[in-house]
Design a protein around this motif. Structure first.
Motif, short mmCIF file in Angstrom:
data_model
loop_
_atom_site.label_atom_id
_atom_site.label_comp_id
_atom_site.label_asym_id
_atom_site.label_seq_id
_atom_site.Cartn_x
_atom_site.Cartn_y
_atom_site.Cartn_z
N ALA A 217 0.86 -1.18 0.00
CA ALA A 217 0.00 0.00 0.00
C ALA A 217 0.90 1.24 0.00
CB ALA A 217 -0.92 0.00 1.22
N TYR A 218 0.30 2.37 -0.33
CA TYR A 218 1.05 3.61 -0.50
C TYR A 218 0.32 4.75 0.19
CZ TYR A 218 2.73 0.77 -4.41
OH TYR A 218 3.22 -0.26 -5.18
N GLN A 219 1.07 5.66 0.76
CA GLN A 219 0.51 6.92 1.23
C GLN A 219 0.67 7.93 0.11
OE1 GLN A 219 -1.20 7.20 3.84
NE2 GLN A 219 -0.34 6.15 5.60
N ALA A 220 -0.41 8.62 -0.26
CA ALA A 220 -0.38 9.62 -1.32
C ALA A 220 -0.95 10.92 -0.78
CB ALA A 220 -1.18 9.15 -2.53
N TYR A 221 -0.19 12.01 -0.96
CA TYR A 221 -0.62 13.30 -0.45
C TYR A 221 0.04 14.42 -1.26
CZ TYR A 221 3.91 13.08 1.91
OH TYR A 221 5.24 12.97 2.18
N ARG A 222 -0.52 15.59 -1.15
CA ARG A 222 0.00 16.75 -1.86
C ARG A 222 0.90 17.56 -0.94
NH1 ARG A 222 -1.85 22.15 -3.12
NH2 ARG A 222 -1.49 22.71 -5.32
N ASP A 223 2.08 17.88 -1.42
CA ASP A 223 3.03 18.71 -0.68
C ASP A 223 3.42 19.88 -1.58
OD1 ASP A 223 4.89 19.81 0.97
OD2 ASP A 223 6.33 18.17 0.85
N GLY A 224 2.82 21.04 -1.30
CA GLY A 224 3.01 22.15 -2.22
C GLY A 224 2.34 21.84 -3.54
#
Length: 239
Positions: A217-224
């Motif tokens: 599984a993967y963590q996906a998020y927006r950074d800037g």
């Protein structure tokens, strides 16, 4: 202890031979003969799905039942008129795959969403695959709108963030999730491959299970202005 097991894909609905994840779920209950209830609402309570669940978990010694909103009750059924006390006495509740949006609408109409939260808070293990994984989160990335693309959907909100499933099976899922993160239309999310599952204790991710090489599984998020995707270490089961 509040626990949710979100399965990206696999188990009795997708695998021809007995799956390690189904065996693992029975062990997680801590019971020799756990009471297991199946919710096949996302598939419209297809009889074939009900039968597959009963065969898979019944063969492992579980006391199986199901709650069906679209079928006449049979000897394995929990009655729609009396589902709350029966669900609260289960050791585990398993939600199958299908149309997440339609299932959520049915559950909210009947008040099942409230009972599922109550079951979780009282220590019943909640589990599910595909739609049955996404439904527990604040949002899911789903094709339940029957369009050509996956879209965010508001879900039950027991777990924070978003969820995407079958992540390894279709490159468009990654593309769509990253686009949704860029547009801020879905919160930071966990994306789960087929043959992998994410275990939550309370509202925190505890570990990832895998029963096929390379699945995780993967963590996906927006950074800037950038979407960050981080693979998570997985504990192998069924070796």
């Amino acid at each position: 202890m509040q626990r949710i097991l979100a399965i990206g894909g696999g188990g009795f609905m997708m695998e021809d031979s007995p799956s390690p994840i189904d065996t693992h779920i029975t062990r997680l209950t801590g019971k020799a003969r756990p009471r297991m209830c199946y919710l096949a609402t996302p598939s419209g309570d297809l009889p074939a799905h009900l039968d597959k669940f009963d065969a898979a978990y019944g063969s492992m010694g579980c006391k199986t039942s199901h709650l069906a909103f679209f079928r006449q009750p049979d000897s394995r059924s929990i009655l729609v008129s009396d589902f709350r006390p029966r669900l609260l006495e289960q050791d585990a509740i398993y939600v199958g795959g299908g149309n997440t949006r339609s299932a959520l609408a049915v559950w909210r109409e009947w008040g099942l969403d409230t009972t599922l939260r109550e079951a979780w808070e009282s220590g019943v293990l909640l589990a599910g695959m595909s739609a049955g994984a996404m439904c527990w989160f604040e949002a899911g990335l789903t094709d339940s709108f029957w369009g050509s693309a996956h879209r965010p959907l508001d879900c039950l909100g027991l777990l924070p963030g978003g969820c995407a499933v079958h992540y390894s099976s279709d490159p468009k899922r990654r593309e769509t999730l990253h686009a949704a993160q860029q547009a801020c239309t879905i919160p930071p999310s966990i994306a789960i491959d087929d043959f992998a599952a994410a275990m939550y204790l309370g509202t925190s991710l505890d570990r990832v299970f895998s029963w096929r090489t390379g699945s995780t599984a993967y963590q996906a998020y927006r950074d800037g202005g950038t979407v960050i995707e981080t693979p998570l270490p997985a504990e192998q089961i069924g070796q």
